[in-house]
Structures are given as structure tokens and as C-alpha cells.
Design an enzyme around this catalytic site. Structure first.
Site, PDB file in Angstrom:
ATOM      1  CG  ASP A   1     -36.304   9.841 -52.739  1.00 44.53           C
ATOM      2  OD1 ASP A   1     -37.192  10.657 -52.446  1.00 44.53           O
ATOM      3  OD2 ASP A   1     -35.773   9.796 -53.872  1.00 44.53           O
TER       4      ASP A   1
ATOM      5  NE  ARG B   1     -43.690   7.665 -60.378  1.00 46.42           N
ATOM      6  CZ  ARG B   1     -43.339   8.525 -59.425  1.00 46.42           C
ATOM      7  NH1 ARG B   1     -44.109   8.735 -58.386  1.00 46.42           N
ATOM      8  NH2 ARG B   1     -42.214   9.204 -59.520  1.00 46.42           N
TER       9      ARG B   1
ATOM     10  CE  LYS C   1     -38.073   7.352 -59.130  1.00 44.46           C
ATOM     11  NZ  LYS C   1     -38.382   8.704 -59.587  1.00 44.46           N
ATOM     12  CG  ASN C   2     -34.493   9.682 -58.470  1.00 40.93           C
ATOM     13  OD1 ASN C   2     -35.534   9.443 -59.074  1.00 40.93           O
ATOM     14  ND2 ASN C   2     -34.475   9.974 -57.173  1.00 40.93           N
TER      15      ASN C   2
ATOM     16  CB  CYS D   1     -46.195  16.496 -56.679  1.00 39.43           C
ATOM     17  SG  CYS D   1     -45.642  14.898 -56.162  1.00 39.43           S
TER      18      CYS D   1
ATOM     19  NE  ARG E   1     -41.286  16.697 -56.123  1.00 36.90           N
ATOM     20  CZ  ARG E   1     -41.072  15.434 -56.427  1.00 36.90           C
ATOM     21  NH1 ARG E   1     -42.046  14.594 -56.530  1.00 36.90           N
ATOM     22  NH2 ARG E   1     -39.838  15.008 -56.641  1.00 36.90           N
TER      23      ARG E   1
HETATM   24  C1  UD1 Z   1     -35.378  14.586 -57.026  1.00 34.50           C
HETATM   25  C2  UD1 Z   1     -35.701  13.110 -57.032  1.00 34.50           C
HETATM   26  C3  UD1 Z   1     -36.575  12.737 -55.844  1.00 34.50           C
HETATM   27  C4  UD1 Z   1     -35.932  13.215 -54.549  1.00 34.50           C
HETATM   28  C5  UD1 Z   1     -35.558  14.687 -54.632  1.00 34.50           C
HETATM   29  C6  UD1 Z   1     -34.784  15.172 -53.423  1.00 34.50           C
HETATM   30  C7  UD1 Z   1     -35.700  12.605 -59.396  1.00 34.50           C
HETATM   31  C8  UD1 Z   1     -36.465  12.196 -60.599  1.00 34.50           C
HETATM   32  N1  UD1 Z   1     -36.386  12.783 -58.265  1.00 34.50           N
HETATM   33  O1  UD1 Z   1     -36.617  15.268 -57.183  1.00 34.50           O
HETATM   34  O2  UD1 Z   1     -36.721  11.322 -55.825  1.00 34.50           O
HETATM   35  O3  UD1 Z   1     -36.853  13.023 -53.498  1.00 34.50           O
HETATM   36  O4  UD1 Z   1     -34.738  14.929 -55.791  1.00 34.50           O
HETATM   37  O5  UD1 Z   1     -33.669  14.390 -53.193  1.00 34.50           O
HETATM   38  O6  UD1 Z   1     -34.482  12.731 -59.441  1.00 34.50           O
HETATM   39  N2  UD1 Z   1     -37.721  23.223 -55.198  1.00 34.50           N
HETATM   40  C9  UD1 Z   1     -38.059  24.556 -55.334  1.00 34.50           C
HETATM   41  N3  UD1 Z   1     -37.934  25.143 -56.555  1.00 34.50           N
HETATM   42  C10 UD1 Z   1     -37.486  24.467 -57.656  1.00 34.50           C
HETATM   43  C11 UD1 Z   1     -37.122  23.107 -57.508  1.00 34.50           C
HETATM   44  C12 UD1 Z   1     -37.256  22.513 -56.269  1.00 34.50           C
HETATM   45  O7  UD1 Z   1     -38.479  25.189 -54.374  1.00 34.50           O
HETATM   46  O8  UD1 Z   1     -37.389  25.051 -58.729  1.00 34.50           O
HETATM   47  C13 UD1 Z   1     -37.875  22.565 -53.887  1.00 34.50           C
HETATM   48  C14 UD1 Z   1     -38.903  21.445 -53.928  1.00 34.50           C
HETATM   49  O9  UD1 Z   1     -40.206  21.951 -53.754  1.00 34.50           O
HETATM   50  C15 UD1 Z   1     -38.465  20.547 -52.798  1.00 34.50           C
HETATM   51  C16 UD1 Z   1     -36.955  20.725 -52.792  1.00 34.50           C
HETATM   52  O10 UD1 Z   1     -36.672  21.911 -53.540  1.00 34.50           O
HETATM   53  O11 UD1 Z   1     -39.001  20.994 -51.583  1.00 34.50           O
HETATM   54  C17 UD1 Z   1     -36.188  19.567 -53.394  1.00 34.50           C
HETATM   55  O12 UD1 Z   1     -36.565  19.407 -54.740  1.00 34.50           O
HETATM   56  P1  UD1 Z   1     -35.582  18.867 -55.866  1.00 34.50           P
HETATM   57  O13 UD1 Z   1     -34.223  18.650 -55.300  1.00 34.50           O
HETATM   58  O14 UD1 Z   1     -35.731  19.734 -57.060  1.00 34.50           O
HETATM   59  O15 UD1 Z   1     -36.229  17.454 -56.162  1.00 34.50           O
HETATM   60  P2  UD1 Z   1     -36.618  16.833 -57.550  1.00 34.50           P
HETATM   61  O16 UD1 Z   1     -35.550  17.096 -58.553  1.00 34.50           O
HETATM   62  O17 UD1 Z   1     -38.033  17.180 -57.881  1.00 34.50           O
END
Ligand code: UD1
Length: 422
Positions: free
Chosen positions: A308, A400, A22-23, A117, A122
Site C-alpha cells: 500500500d 475511501r 482503515k484496514n 478489482c 483479488r
Molecule cells: C488487504 C488490505 C489492502 C492491502 C492488502 C495487502 C484491507 C481492507 N485491505 O487487502 O489495503 O493492500 O491487504 O496488504 O485490509 N489472494 C488470493 N486468494 C484469496 C485472497 C487473496 O489469491 O482468497 C491474493 C490476492 O489476489 C492478492 C494477495 O493474495 O494478490 C493479497 O491479498 P490479501 O492479503 O487478501 O489482501 P486484502 O485482504 O484484499
């Protein structure tokens, strides 16, 4: 609203095959917006999130052909709008991964902002930091963000990510492939899904080096072409089935699972006393007639233990001998499944980002909620060993991200069914 009913029915046994990730597939599909030529993505799982992503591509003007099972052909010959549909973004936060490709291709993008979320705040500040470094102007309002490239388009630069965010790395990567000059992403995410995206982009003509390390180097090119690409197997789905074998004290061959992608899960299962073997077709997990013991887990960005799989692993830890701890460092609020596991008698306590799992529990069936996608899987795993029937509600979360979830569990002997509430 549908529910999943699970009954305890002893050790699971047999083989199950892991679907496309999925990711990985979500950013791969978004990347097809970078070219006017056709891209063909193979091994696409049939998931609610993929349906949303296909609708999103169509919303931007792309032609999406999904008539063949598991294959999605996208032709984005013209982009008719750069404005995201708020309902689709609300449905799936990962819709924001279209920002990078649209900005690169059209020089402009308007993205509605998803609400907070449940697993944490996030934010997307790191994505925006990257776009700004490439020379874009970012205007944020309450419900949307508008990003505009400089007059001559995006220009490469060095971008340091304060945290190796998966989404930010993907978005910046897709913006930088068409930027002028060189972009370097420092402290980049190293997840296999990043490598998969870079592989597709390179097939399309991009010049990306060192994806999968913490420093990715991108030489911008002026245009990209179509490509054919197969999605990597889902390491989180693989981990979920490995845990299904462990929690039921059964044995399963998890086919198509890539051992290199699930090393921390293998290591932690072994620490608990589960036998895990790499075989030609995937990973064989054997927990039959074994004394299993506690362990401590700390979630980390890849190659650390995946956040995850934290909730499914916690469900398993309620059944082993002794006290385990789980520390969540990636998301600030990812313990909602604790309340649900406690309804089943798990007795878990939490303090800040640490959960203490006393272990040795005989769980009992209860009415529980799938508080998020992976927590939903955790509830089903717990239900497999709980006395009586476990009724899991809000299963749209599970749908999902897991393809044919109930069907796959049935095929390995689980007493599980999906029922419609009415
Ligand atoms: C992706 C995965 C999700 C997984 C996560 C971490 C997808 C669709 N989803 O989510 O399943 O749990 O990686 O392995 O690929 N953060 C910030 N600022 C930002 C972006 C992120 O502070 O601009 C923080 C988030 O709040 C969170 C952490 O970084 O605490 C990790 O987020 P991120 O690695 O971005 O996860 P996703 O890409 O949302």
C-alpha cells in the site's frame, strides 16, 4: 465529480496526526456482528469505506449509533438477513469480511461477489478454503457465494493458507472463534490489523493465541459478549506523511505513528538518506538540505515492505539521485500509477512486476487520475514538487481511505484544494 488541485510550494513543515487505521476498523466493525451485545469502537476515522461498512451492518439488522465523533456503537441483537447487499459489496470489496462473523453466528451467509478489482484479480478462494475446513459447504455461482455450516455448526481444524492473505486470515479468525474445538491457521497474515482484530475478539471473550505470528491458535467458545476497543493508528497514512516530508525535502512530526508498524518504510527512507527519528509523540522525518539517493524496493506481506505504500514511495523515488527499482509481489497489477507519474515526466518503465525509476526528475504538473486509493496519494505527493498545477481526478478513491486528506495537507503548508468539477 470533485478534483484535487496541488501546486508546488516548497518544503512541508510542522506536525500532523495519524487517524485510526482503515484496514483495522473495517474488520473490527464486522466483528461486532458476532455478538448480540453492544460493542463500542473508538478512534474510528471518518472515511467513505467506514460509511459503507456502517450501512452494511445496518443492512444485516444491526443498530449503529455514530452520533459521537470518532465513536461507533453497534448492537447486533438480531440479525435480520444473512444476505449481503450487492451494491455495498460492489462499492467496497472489504464488505466480504462479514462472511466469517455471519457464518459463525447464523450458520449461513450469502455474499454477492464483487467484480474484478483494478489492482488485480483479488479472488477469495483462501477465505472459502478456510470455511470449508471448518466443515461448511460452499456453493459458488456467477454473482454470489452461499456458505452453510454443517448441522452442528462450524468445527475447528488446521487450515494452511497458500498465501498469508489478510482478508482470509480475518474471515477465518472470525468464523473460528465460535467454532467447536481448536482451529489453527498456518501461514497466517501477521499484519498489525490482524493483532488488533484478535485483541477485540479476545476482549469479547474469544480465546485466540499468537495473532501476529504465522500460526494462530483459536479455541472456540460458545458465545461472545460486547466490548470497548480503540482502533490502532493507520500505518499507511503515517507512511504517506513521512513521504510527504521526504519528497518536499521538508520536515514533519508524524504524531500517533507507531514506529514498530512502519519499520520497512523507516529503513528505506534512511537508505535514501532521509533522517528519521522515533520520538515520544510519533516519528520525526527530516529531509531538509540533504542529498537523497536511490534504493530498491520489493513489496511483501508484513513485516515486509507494504504494497500500500509502494506507489507513494515510487513518487518520491522519481526525485532522488540515481536509478531505483520497485518490485511488486503482492498484487499482480499494481503499477497503474506509473502511467500517471509518466504524464508528469517521471520516465518510469515497467517489465512484468518490476518498475525502473530513473530518478533525478523535475516533475511537471499535469492532469492525472487517482487510479486507486494509494495511487491517488502518490499523485498528490508528486504534485507537491511538480512545477505548475497538478489536477488529480477520481479522488473518491482517496476519500475511501484517508481522513480529512486535503485539510491535513493544508495544515502542514501544502498548496492544495478540493474543487467540485461543476
Ligand atoms: C488487504 C488490505 C489492502 C492491502 C492488502 C495487502 C484491507 C481492507 N485491505 O487487502 O489495503 O493492500 O491487504 O496488504 O485490509 N489472494 C488470493 N486468494 C484469496 C485472497 C487473496 O489469491 O482468497 C491474493 C490476492 O489476489 C492478492 C494477495 O493474495 O494478490 C493479497 O491479498 P490479501 O492479503 O487478501 O489482501 P486484502 O485482504 O484484499
Amino acid at each position: 465529480m470533485s478534483k484535487i488541485l496541488v501546486n508546488s510550494n516548497g518544503p512541508l513543515h510542522g506536525e500532523v496526526s495519524v487517524s485510526g487505521a482503515k484496514n483495522a476498523v473495517l474488520p473490527l466493525l464486522a466483528a461486532t456482528l458476532l455478538t448480540e451485545e453492544q460493542c463500542i469502537i473508538e478512534s474510528v476515522p471518518d472515511l467513505a469505506d467506514v460509511k459503507v461498512m456502517k450501512k452494511m451492518l445496518a443492512n444485516y439488522g444491526a443498530k449503529v449509533d455514530d452520533s459521537e465523533e470518532g465513536i461507533v456503537k453497534v448492537t447486533a441483537d438480531t440479525i435480520t438477513t444473512v444476505e449481503g447487499n450487492p451494491e455495498l459489496v460492489q462499492e467496497m470489496r472489504a464488505s466480504t469480511v462479514a462472511m466469517g462473523p455471519l457464518l459463525a453466528r447464523c450458520g449461513h451467509v450469502v455474499m454477492p461477489m464483487p467484480g474484478g478489482c483494478t489492482i488485480g484479480k483479488r479472488p477469495i478462494d483462501l477465505h472459502l478454503k478456510g470455511f470449508k475446513a471448518l466443515g461448511a459447504t460452499v456453493v459458488e455461482s456467477e454473482d454470489k457465494v452461499e456458505i452453510t455450516a454443517g448441522e452442528g455448526g462450524l468445527v475447528g481444524d488446521v487450515i494452511y493458507l497458500d498465501f498469508p492473505s489478510v482478508g482470509a486470515t480475518e474471515n477465518i479468525l472470525m468464523a473460528a472463534v465460535l467454532a467447536k474445538g481448536t482451529t489453527i491457521i498456518e501461514n497466517a497474515a501477521k499484519e498489525p490489523e490482524i493483532i488488533d482484530l484478535a485483541n477485540l475478539l479476545n476482549k469479547m471473550g474469544a480465546k485466540i493465541k499468537s495473532a501476529g505470528t504465522d500460526m494462530i491458535r483459536i479455541e472456540g467458545v460458545s458465545r461472545l459478549s460486547g466490548a470497548v476497543h480503540e482502533v490502532i493508528p493507520d500505518r499507511i497514512e503515517a507512511g504517506t506523511f513521512m513521504l510527504a516530508a521526504a519528497i518536499t525535502r521538508g520536515d514533519l512530526l508524524v504524531k500517533n505513528a507507531l514506529p514498530g508498524h512502519v519499520r520497512p518504510i523507516i529503513a528505506k527512507l534512511k537508505e535514501c538518506g532521509v533522517k528519521v527519528e522515533t520520538v515520544e509523540e510519533g516519528i520525526y522525518v527530516d529531509a531538509r538540505e540533504r542529498e537523497l539517493n536511490a534504493t530498491d524496493i520489493k513489496t511483501l506481506p508484513y513485516p515486509g515492505f507494504p504494497t500500500d505504500i509502494q506507489s507513494p514511495f515510487m513518487a518520491f523515488l522519481t526525485t532522488v539521485n540515481g536509478k531505483s527499482t520497485v518490485r511488486e509481489t503482492v498484487f499482480e497489477n499494481r503499477f497503474m500509477h506509473v502511467v500517471e507519474l509518466n504524464r508528469m515526466g517521471a520516465d518510469i518503465t515497467t517489465e512484468n512486476r518490476e518498475a525502473i525509476i530513473p530518478g533525478g526528475k523535475k516533475l511537471r504538473g499535469a492532469k492525472v487520475r487517482a487510479t486507486d486509493l494509494r495511487a491517488g496519494a502518490a499523485m498528490v505527493l508528486a504534485g507537491l514538487v511538480a512545477t505548475g498545477t497538478t489536477e488529480v481526478s477520481e479522488i473518491y478513491h482517496i476519500e475511501r481511505g484517508y481522513e480529512n486528506f486535503v485539510g491535513k495537507f493544508k495544515s502542514i503548508g501544502a498548496d492544495i484544494m478540493k474543487v467540485s468539477e461543476d
